[in-house]
Design a protein around this motif. Structure first.
Motif, PDB file in Angstrom:
ATOM      1  N   ASP A 316       0.868  -1.170   0.000  1.00 48.78           N
ATOM      2  CA  ASP A 316       0.000   0.000   0.000  1.00 48.78           C
ATOM      3  C   ASP A 316       0.909   1.226   0.000  1.00 48.78           C
ATOM      4  N   TYR A 317       0.312   2.411  -0.053  1.00 47.79           N
ATOM      5  CA  TYR A 317       1.113   3.624  -0.239  1.00 47.79           C
ATOM      6  C   TYR A 317       2.055   3.874   0.936  1.00 47.79           C
ATOM      7  N   GLU A 318       1.558   3.654   2.140  1.00 50.19           N
ATOM      8  CA  GLU A 318       2.387   3.919   3.320  1.00 50.19           C
ATOM      9  C   GLU A 318       3.455   2.852   3.512  1.00 50.19           C
ATOM     10  N   GLY A 319       3.077   1.583   3.321  1.00 45.94           N
ATOM     11  CA  GLY A 319       4.016   0.490   3.541  1.00 45.94           C
ATOM     12  C   GLY A 319       5.202   0.531   2.603  1.00 45.94           C
ATOM     13  N   VAL A 320       4.920   0.726   1.317  1.00 43.17           N
ATOM     14  CA  VAL A 320       5.999   0.780   0.335  1.00 43.17           C
ATOM     15  C   VAL A 320       6.838   2.037   0.540  1.00 43.17           C
ATOM     16  N   GLY A 321       6.179   3.145   0.858  1.00 44.67           N
ATOM     17  CA  GLY A 321       6.917   4.382   1.098  1.00 44.67           C
ATOM     18  C   GLY A 321       7.858   4.271   2.285  1.00 44.67           C
ATOM     19  N   ALA A 322       7.395   3.638   3.354  1.00 42.36           N
ATOM     20  CA  ALA A 322       8.227   3.481   4.545  1.00 42.36           C
ATOM     21  C   ALA A 322       9.429   2.594   4.279  1.00 42.36           C
ATOM     22  N   ALA A 323       9.305   1.681   3.316  1.00 38.84           N
ATOM     23  CA  ALA A 323      10.402   0.774   2.979  1.00 38.84           C
ATOM     24  C   ALA A 323      11.383   1.394   1.993  1.00 38.84           C
ATOM     25  N   GLY A 324      11.082   2.595   1.504  1.00 37.51           N
ATOM     26  CA  GLY A 324      12.028   3.296   0.656  1.00 37.51           C
ATOM     27  C   GLY A 324      11.718   3.318  -0.819  1.00 37.51           C
ATOM     28  N   SER A 325      10.482   2.977  -1.204  1.00 42.02           N
ATOM     29  CA  SER A 325      10.123   3.027  -2.618  1.00 42.02           C
ATOM     30  C   SER A 325       8.754   3.687  -2.770  1.00 42.02           C
ATOM     31  N   MET A 326       8.085   3.445  -3.894  1.00 40.46           N
ATOM     32  CA  MET A 326       6.757   3.995  -4.165  1.00 40.46           C
ATOM     33  C   MET A 326       5.875   2.896  -4.725  1.00 40.46           C
ATOM     34  N   LEU A 327       4.593   2.914  -4.345  1.00 38.49           N
ATOM     35  CA  LEU A 327       3.669   1.914  -4.878  1.00 38.49           C
ATOM     36  C   LEU A 327       3.423   2.129  -6.364  1.00 38.49           C
ATOM     37  N   GLY A 328       3.417   3.395  -6.785  1.00 36.21           N
ATOM     38  CA  GLY A 328       3.292   3.707  -8.210  1.00 36.21           C
ATOM     39  C   GLY A 328       2.074   3.073  -8.842  1.00 36.21           C
ATOM     40  N   THR A 329       2.283   2.426  -9.967  1.00 31.54           N
ATOM     41  CA  THR A 329       1.191   1.799 -10.714  1.00 31.54           C
ATOM     42  C   THR A 329       1.013   0.331 -10.358  1.00 31.54           C
ATOM     43  N   LYS A 330       1.676  -0.117  -9.296  1.00 34.27           N
ATOM     44  CA  LYS A 330       1.590  -1.505  -8.817  1.00 34.27           C
ATOM     45  C   LYS A 330       2.033  -2.500  -9.879  1.00 34.27           C
ATOM     46  N   ALA A 331       3.081  -2.124 -10.619  1.00 31.40           N
ATOM     47  CA  ALA A 331       3.665  -3.001 -11.628  1.00 31.40           C
ATOM     48  C   ALA A 331       4.791  -3.799 -10.991  1.00 31.40           C
ATOM     49  N   LEU A 332       4.482  -5.025 -10.612  1.00 34.87           N
ATOM     50  CA  LEU A 332       5.425  -5.866  -9.876  1.00 34.87           C
ATOM     51  C   LEU A 332       6.248  -6.686 -10.873  1.00 34.87           C
ATOM     52  N   GLN A 333       7.389  -6.142 -11.268  1.00 39.96           N
ATOM     53  CA  GLN A 333       8.294  -6.859 -12.167  1.00 39.96           C
ATOM     54  C   GLN A 333       9.286  -7.648 -11.315  1.00 39.96           C
ATOM     55  N   CYS A 334       9.300  -8.951 -11.488  1.00 41.27           N
ATOM     56  CA  CYS A 334      10.141  -9.824 -10.662  1.00 41.27           C
ATOM     57  C   CYS A 334      11.267 -10.424 -11.501  1.00 41.27           C
ATOM     58  N   PHE A 335      12.492 -10.329 -11.017  1.00 41.35           N
ATOM     59  CA  PHE A 335      13.665 -10.814 -11.726  1.00 41.35           C
ATOM     60  C   PHE A 335      14.392 -11.847 -10.867  1.00 41.35           C
ATOM     61  N   ASP A 336      14.825 -12.942 -11.491  1.00 41.28           N
ATOM     62  CA  ASP A 336      15.537 -13.971 -10.735  1.00 41.28           C
ATOM     63  C   ASP A 336      17.039 -13.777 -10.814  1.00 41.28           C
ATOM     64  N   GLU A 337      17.781 -14.733 -10.256  1.00 45.05           N
ATOM     65  CA  GLU A 337      19.225 -14.584 -10.076  1.00 45.05           C
ATOM     66  C   GLU A 337      20.010 -14.625 -11.388  1.00 45.05           C
ATOM     67  N   THR A 338      19.357 -14.983 -12.497  1.00 43.97           N
ATOM     68  CA  THR A 338      20.069 -14.993 -13.782  1.00 43.97           C
ATOM     69  C   THR A 338      20.155 -13.606 -14.405  1.00 43.97           C
ATOM     70  N   THR A 339      19.447 -12.643 -13.834  1.00 39.32           N
ATOM     71  CA  THR A 339      19.373 -11.310 -14.423  1.00 39.32           C
ATOM     72  C   THR A 339      20.501 -10.413 -13.932  1.00 39.32           C
ATOM     73  N   CYS A 340      21.171  -9.771 -14.856  1.00 38.79           N
ATOM     74  CA  CYS A 340      22.203  -8.797 -14.530  1.00 38.79           C
ATOM     75  C   CYS A 340      21.536  -7.470 -14.181  1.00 38.79           C
ATOM     76  N   VAL A 341      21.763  -6.991 -12.989  1.00 42.37           N
ATOM     77  CA  VAL A 341      21.161  -5.736 -12.544  1.00 42.37           C
ATOM     78  C   VAL A 341      21.627  -4.575 -13.421  1.00 42.37           C
ATOM     79  N   VAL A 342      22.913  -4.565 -13.760  1.00 41.97           N
ATOM     80  CA  VAL A 342      23.452  -3.487 -14.586  1.00 41.97           C
ATOM     81  C   VAL A 342      22.760  -3.476 -15.943  1.00 41.97           C
ATOM     82  N   ARG A 343      22.556  -4.638 -16.482  1.00 39.28           N
ATOM     83  CA  ARG A 343      21.892  -4.744 -17.782  1.00 39.28           C
ATOM     84  C   ARG A 343      20.450  -4.235 -17.709  1.00 39.28           C
TER      85      ARG A 343
END
Length: 458
Positions: A316-343
């Protein structure tokens, strides 16, 4: 830490009870987009109840429900309507922002494709509240099938008397115009959208004045997201107390979460605000077989990324904000360990550099130089000093551009350096990317030239 499966076994709660299908309740029925299907599910009953109220009471009711804008910022919808000056002698306009462009976001377009009448009913209610006689839907022009379906729904609404003159005998007259945009991410920003709707190049306006005072055609204008307006009919029909019974105290109600990436069951999940990614992953089958979560975005690529440490953050807006991000459009993109963060961050930053309108210097120049640095780091040509330079450039963009595009471009830079600085350093010391792009299913079209990605040591 107890898993969600253990919690469900303990209290007997099935995963389905964590969902709250309202907007998506009948998406799987035959022809859910038709007026006939919508009426079978209490369609336009909320409008009848709204028309029995005064406009001011209606605004107060929506405000008391706690509905917050579903377009990203989470601003209270009723309060936005309340900002429209009354008795000013000017036309008032409602503009619905359907220019869904945020990477990872795919909620408004499916909603319009499957249930367009929920938006149309919400538009009529909102226009009655703000005393508007003309509304606009600004749709992303590339989605032609949705455009056609929306035009047909508007035609049905006119024919049934829900649009046009003297709607349901209330004396309300309303014209609804569907406008297809030319396809620009910047037009998701409300003032750039208004410029585009007026026939000009889509660029953010300097504020003040704000749209509520001088918006479309320099008249008082409300700009709302599709999901925000489409949620209003259910609130009127079922009651504000029903709406507030879901979600959290400051973020009540239901919403659509877009789950995508390296997950077993991507798609739309309509749930109360405050659900966690751990719960959503449990319901969707988890990450793809044999892999684990590495990082994810709570609200699209323009929101600071999270890691597997944030699986239990309330969405929710408060929970995500308190954790240091934004809820935004609630687009939950999930990446596994094969993904290069820099890329991943490089691809996102290339997108923002391409979509920058160029009106302000911090965004225009900053995104360009971020891309140059990131490409060098990814290819193994970077230096350690480049990491601090990345952070410095992002800092010179963040909060200093005309609109939030600059802030969005800086967010993945800040958060990736915070959580994965070691991975950036590996690209520098190892003279290239340590990840094998062939193992990742994301951006498959980029894997043809493997050596170019792996760097000079490939």
């Amino acid at each position: 830490m107890m898993t969600l499966a253990a919690e469900i076994d303990r209290d007997g709660t099935s995963p389905e009870k964590l969902l709250s299908p309202v907007l998506s309740a009948f998406w799987d029925e035959p022809e859910p987009w038709t007026l006939e299907t919508y009426r079978r599910h209490d369609g336009y009953e909320g409008l009848r109840k709204a028309l029995a109220m005064s406009p001011d009471d209606l605004i107060a009711y929506v405000k008391d429900s706690g509905l917050r804008g579903r377009g990203g910022a989470g601003f209270p919808t009723g309060m936005k309507w309340q900002f429209i000056p009354q008795g000013d002698g000017k036309p008032h306009y409602l503009v619905v922002n359907a220019d869904e462009s945020e990477p990872g976001t795919c909620k408004d377009i499916p909603l319009l494709f499957a249930n367009p009448h929920s938006l149309i009913e919400g538009i009529v209610i909102a226009c009655y509240a703000i005393r508007s006689s003309h509304a606009f839907i600004y749709l992303r022009g590339e989605v032609v099938p949705v455009l056609r379906r929306l035009h047909e729904a508007v035609r049905e609404a006119y024919e049934a008397g829900y649009l046009g003159a003297n709607i349901l005998g209330s004396g309300l007259d309303l014209e609804l115009t569907v406008h297809a945009g030319a396809g620009a991410y910047i037009c998701g920003e409300e003032t750039a959208l208004l410029d585009s709707l007026e026939g000009r190049r889509g660029q953010p306006r300097l504020r003040p004045p704000f749209p509520a005072v001088a918006g479309l055609y320099a008249c008082p204008t409300v700009v709302n997201n599709v999901e925000s307006i489409a949620s209003v009919p259910a609130i009127l029909n079922r009651g504000k107390d029903w709406f507030k019974s879901m979600g959290s105290e400051k973020s009540p109600g239901f919403t659509l979460y877009s789950l995508s990436g390296h997950v077993a069951g991507p798609g739309q999940y309509e749930a109360p605000l405050g659900i966690t990614l751990r719960q959503l992953l449990y319901m969707s089958g988890g990450m793809r077989a044999g892999h684990r979560l590495k990082f994810w975005t709570p609200g699209g690529s323009s929101t600071p990324m999270f890691t597997d440490e944030h699986l239990d953050v309330p969405l929710d807006y408060e929970g995500v904000g308190a954790a240091g991000s934004m809820l935004g459009t609630k687009a939950l993109q999930c990446f596994d360990e094969t993904t290069c963060v820099v890329r991943a961050v490089t691809r996102w930053t290339e997108f923002y550099a391409h979509e920058s309108c160029g009106k302000c210097t911090p965004c225009r120049e900053g995104t360009y130089w971020l891309v140059q640095l990131l490409r060098d780091i990814e290819a193994g040509k970077g230096e350690m000093a480049d990491l601090d330079k990345l952070n410095d450039i992002a800092d010179n963009i963040n909060g200093k551009s005309f609109c939030a595009l600059g802030d969005g471009a800086a967010s993945p830079i800040f958060s990736s350096l915070k959580y994965f600085r070691e991975e950036y350093e590996q690209h520098v010391t190892g003279k290239g990317c340590p990840f094998d792009p062939a193992r990742s299913t994301l951006w498959a079209d980029d894997t043809d030239d493997t050596n170019a990605h792996r760097g000079v040591n490939a």
